[in-house]
Scaffold this motif. Structure first.
Motif, PDB file in Angstrom:
ATOM      1  N   ILE A  26     -19.835  39.189  -0.121  1.00 41.12           N
ATOM      2  CA  ILE A  26     -20.889  39.864  -0.885  1.00 41.12           C
ATOM      3  C   ILE A  26     -20.393  40.607  -2.119  1.00 41.12           C
ATOM      4  O   ILE A  26     -21.177  41.271  -2.797  1.00 41.12           O
ATOM      5  CB  ILE A  26     -21.681  40.833   0.018  1.00 41.12           C
ATOM      6  CG1 ILE A  26     -20.788  41.933   0.583  1.00 41.12           C
ATOM      7  CG2 ILE A  26     -22.376  40.070   1.143  1.00 41.12           C
ATOM      8  CD1 ILE A  26     -21.550  43.026   1.335  1.00 41.12           C
ATOM      9  N   THR A  27     -19.095  40.527  -2.433  1.00 41.58           N
ATOM     10  CA  THR A  27     -18.574  41.175  -3.629  1.00 41.58           C
ATOM     11  C   THR A  27     -18.011  40.115  -4.580  1.00 41.58           C
ATOM     12  O   THR A  27     -18.044  38.924  -4.296  1.00 41.58           O
ATOM     13  CB  THR A  27     -17.486  42.200  -3.264  1.00 41.58           C
ATOM     14  OG1 THR A  27     -16.458  41.546  -2.505  1.00 41.58           O
ATOM     15  CG2 THR A  27     -18.065  43.330  -2.435  1.00 41.58           C
ATOM     16  N   PHE A  28     -17.520  40.578  -5.724  1.00 43.87           N
ATOM     17  CA  PHE A  28     -16.926  39.653  -6.690  1.00 43.87           C
ATOM     18  C   PHE A  28     -15.760  38.900  -6.042  1.00 43.87           C
ATOM     19  O   PHE A  28     -15.061  39.442  -5.183  1.00 43.87           O
ATOM     20  CB  PHE A  28     -16.394  40.399  -7.908  1.00 43.87           C
ATOM     21  CG  PHE A  28     -17.463  41.028  -8.766  1.00 43.87           C
ATOM     22  CD1 PHE A  28     -18.808  40.876  -8.488  1.00 43.87           C
ATOM     23  CD2 PHE A  28     -17.112  41.771  -9.884  1.00 43.87           C
ATOM     24  CE1 PHE A  28     -19.781  41.449  -9.280  1.00 43.87           C
ATOM     25  CE2 PHE A  28     -18.079  42.360 -10.689  1.00 43.87           C
ATOM     26  CZ  PHE A  28     -19.411  42.206 -10.384  1.00 43.87           C
ATOM     27  N   ILE A  29     -15.539  37.661  -6.474  1.00 41.02           N
ATOM     28  CA  ILE A  29     -14.411  36.880  -5.961  1.00 41.02           C
ATOM     29  C   ILE A  29     -13.967  35.919  -7.056  1.00 41.02           C
ATOM     30  O   ILE A  29     -14.789  35.443  -7.861  1.00 41.02           O
ATOM     31  CB  ILE A  29     -14.803  36.131  -4.659  1.00 41.02           C
ATOM     32  CG1 ILE A  29     -13.560  35.562  -3.965  1.00 41.02           C
ATOM     33  CG2 ILE A  29     -15.843  35.062  -4.926  1.00 41.02           C
ATOM     34  CD1 ILE A  29     -13.814  35.103  -2.531  1.00 41.02           C
ATOM     35  N   LYS A  30     -12.676  35.650  -7.107  1.00 41.08           N
ATOM     36  CA  LYS A  30     -12.135  34.791  -8.165  1.00 41.08           C
ATOM     37  C   LYS A  30     -12.302  33.313  -7.807  1.00 41.08           C
ATOM     38  O   LYS A  30     -12.261  32.926  -6.635  1.00 41.08           O
ATOM     39  CB  LYS A  30     -10.654  35.108  -8.391  1.00 41.08           C
ATOM     40  CG  LYS A  30     -10.401  36.531  -8.889  1.00 41.08           C
ATOM     41  CD  LYS A  30     -10.991  36.760 -10.261  1.00 41.08           C
ATOM     42  CE  LYS A  30     -10.731  38.168 -10.783  1.00 41.08           C
ATOM     43  NZ  LYS A  30      -9.306  38.472 -10.959  1.00 41.08           N
ATOM     44  N   LYS A  31     -12.445  32.487  -8.811  1.00 39.76           N
ATOM     45  CA  LYS A  31     -12.717  31.066  -8.595  1.00 39.76           C
ATOM     46  C   LYS A  31     -11.520  30.322  -8.012  1.00 39.76           C
ATOM     47  O   LYS A  31     -11.701  29.319  -7.312  1.00 39.76           O
ATOM     48  CB  LYS A  31     -13.187  30.419  -9.906  1.00 39.76           C
ATOM     49  CG  LYS A  31     -14.536  30.939 -10.364  1.00 39.76           C
ATOM     50  CD  LYS A  31     -14.939  30.420 -11.736  1.00 39.76           C
ATOM     51  CE  LYS A  31     -16.236  31.062 -12.193  1.00 39.76           C
ATOM     52  NZ  LYS A  31     -16.606  30.662 -13.568  1.00 39.76           N
ATOM     53  N   TRP A  32     -10.291  30.808  -8.275  1.00 42.11           N
ATOM     54  CA  TRP A  32      -9.134  30.136  -7.650  1.00 42.11           C
ATOM     55  C   TRP A  32      -9.103  30.391  -6.145  1.00 42.11           C
ATOM     56  O   TRP A  32      -8.453  29.670  -5.412  1.00 42.11           O
ATOM     57  CB  TRP A  32      -7.813  30.548  -8.292  1.00 42.11           C
ATOM     58  CG  TRP A  32      -7.663  32.010  -8.561  1.00 42.11           C
ATOM     59  CD1 TRP A  32      -7.655  33.029  -7.649  1.00 42.11           C
ATOM     60  CD2 TRP A  32      -7.506  32.619  -9.845  1.00 42.11           C
ATOM     61  NE1 TRP A  32      -7.500  34.232  -8.278  1.00 42.11           N
ATOM     62  CE2 TRP A  32      -7.401  34.017  -9.627  1.00 42.11           C
ATOM     63  CE3 TRP A  32      -7.418  32.127 -11.148  1.00 42.11           C
ATOM     64  CZ2 TRP A  32      -7.227  34.921 -10.679  1.00 42.11           C
ATOM     65  CZ3 TRP A  32      -7.250  33.022 -12.179  1.00 42.11           C
ATOM     66  CH2 TRP A  32      -7.156  34.397 -11.943  1.00 42.11           C
ATOM     67  N   ASP A  33      -9.851  31.404  -5.668  1.00 40.41           N
ATOM     68  CA  ASP A  33      -9.941  31.649  -4.233  1.00 40.41           C
ATOM     69  C   ASP A  33     -10.894  30.683  -3.536  1.00 40.41           C
ATOM     70  O   ASP A  33     -10.767  30.456  -2.328  1.00 40.41           O
ATOM     71  CB  ASP A  33     -10.445  33.075  -3.957  1.00 40.41           C
ATOM     72  CG  ASP A  33      -9.436  34.149  -4.315  1.00 40.41           C
ATOM     73  OD1 ASP A  33      -8.237  33.933  -4.042  1.00 40.41           O
ATOM     74  OD2 ASP A  33      -9.827  35.184  -4.860  1.00 40.41           O
ATOM     75  N   ILE A  34     -11.872  30.147  -4.250  1.00 40.26           N
ATOM     76  CA  ILE A  34     -12.982  29.455  -3.588  1.00 40.26           C
ATOM     77  C   ILE A  34     -13.202  28.011  -4.034  1.00 40.26           C
ATOM     78  O   ILE A  34     -13.884  27.259  -3.342  1.00 40.26           O
ATOM     79  CB  ILE A  34     -14.292  30.244  -3.752  1.00 40.26           C
ATOM     80  CG1 ILE A  34     -14.639  30.447  -5.233  1.00 40.26           C
ATOM     81  CG2 ILE A  34     -14.183  31.591  -3.054  1.00 40.26           C
ATOM     82  CD1 ILE A  34     -15.991  31.127  -5.473  1.00 40.26           C
ATOM     83  N   CYS A  35     -12.622  27.599  -5.153  1.00 34.35           N
ATOM     84  CA  CYS A  35     -12.909  26.265  -5.690  1.00 34.35           C
ATOM     85  C   CYS A  35     -12.468  25.156  -4.734  1.00 34.35           C
ATOM     86  O   CYS A  35     -13.201  24.200  -4.486  1.00 34.35           O
ATOM     87  CB  CYS A  35     -12.239  26.089  -7.047  1.00 34.35           C
ATOM     88  SG  CYS A  35     -12.627  24.535  -7.882  1.00 34.35           S
ATOM     89  N   ALA A  36     -11.262  25.280  -4.170  1.00 35.09           N
ATOM     90  CA  ALA A  36     -10.765  24.235  -3.265  1.00 35.09           C
ATOM     91  C   ALA A  36     -11.665  24.106  -2.043  1.00 35.09           C
ATOM     92  O   ALA A  36     -12.008  23.007  -1.606  1.00 35.09           O
ATOM     93  CB  ALA A  36      -9.331  24.524  -2.845  1.00 35.09           C
TER      94      ALA A  36
END
Length: 244
Positions: free
Chosen positions: A179-189
């Motif tokens: 529910i908070t900000f997250i970086k795209k390198w954390d979630i793209c894969a």
């Protein structure tokens, strides 16, 4: 990894959470593809380099790594074309297992045989667990099981069928909520893996996440596979991550 990709594909945008300023001009990809991957993918389509963005997370779950909670640690690489994730790799360095997927082509992963939404088991970040617990209970009820875990890559693997002989102990969850900000390198894969398996990773409002441009995803996320993703999104309370 950063230097290897930039040397091999100099015109492609490569974003990495961690890399130093040392330029290793010797690092280069041999262009050998493992046989088990070649068996599952067909010839690809050529795309212009300016449409490609690569996201690298060399050490996901850094905090957990410092605490010797190594089961949460992964290394991730994702390739996005026109902002859409098309190749995802999540590697567990302490077990040697690698999960991979090419959207529309194949994967070595699959969904589990069953999931529950009444109530679901929801996996969340162990480092931001306070507010998200209330958010999840508001969405799914107080009997909802909440699993606290480190690493976005690990949380996606917790949604999938894991080959237990390779991976050790992995939690099993029905949906992943952040529910908070997250970086795209954390979630793209993870987004690429889920997409290849018919699943979804969206913002909390159900919007697609654009994996180009700036690294920050401000809309939070909800991820699922083999369930009605829209139903999950509709049950989530109104929440603006930018105000929290």
């Amino acid at each position: 990894m950063f230097n290897l990709l930039k040397n091999t594909f100099p015109d492609v945008t490569v974003n990495s959470e961690e890399h130093d300023n040392t330029v290793d001009k010797a690092a280069a990809w041999s262009k050998d593809i493992p046989a088990d991957i070649l068996e599952k993918i067909k010839a690809g389509n050529e795309v212009p380099p300016e449409s490609v963005t690569v996201w690298i997370d060399p050490l996901d779950a850094t905090q957990e790594y410092t605490e010797n909670l190594v089961k949460y640690v992964t290394t991730m690489v994702c390739v996005a074309v026109d902002g859409k994730p098309v190749i995802g790799v999540i590697h567990q360095p302490f077990t040697g297992f690698t999960a991979w997927a090419v959207v529309g082509q194949g994967s070595n992963m699959r969904p589990r045989s069953s999931y529950s939404l009444n109530p679901p088991k929801v996996i969340v970040s162990r480092s931001h667990s306070g507010e998200v617990k209330n958010f999840v209970h508001d969405a799914f009820g107080n009997s909802t099981t909440i699993i606290e875990a480190g690493g976005a890559g690990y949380k996606v693997l917790a949604l999938l069928e894991m080959p237990s002989s390779d991976t050790g102990s992995i939690d099993q969850a029905d949906t992943y909520v952040h529910i908070t900000f997250i970086k795209k390198w954390d979630i793209c894969a993870g987004a690429a893996l889920l997409s290849a398996l018919g699943g979804h990773m969206t913002t909390l409002k159900g919007e697609d996440i654009d994996y180009s441009g700036t690294p920050l995803n401000k809309g939070g996320l909800v991820a699922s596979v083999n369930v009605d993703h829209k139903t999950i999104v509709e049950r989530l309370p109104n929440w603006d991550p930018e105000k929290h």
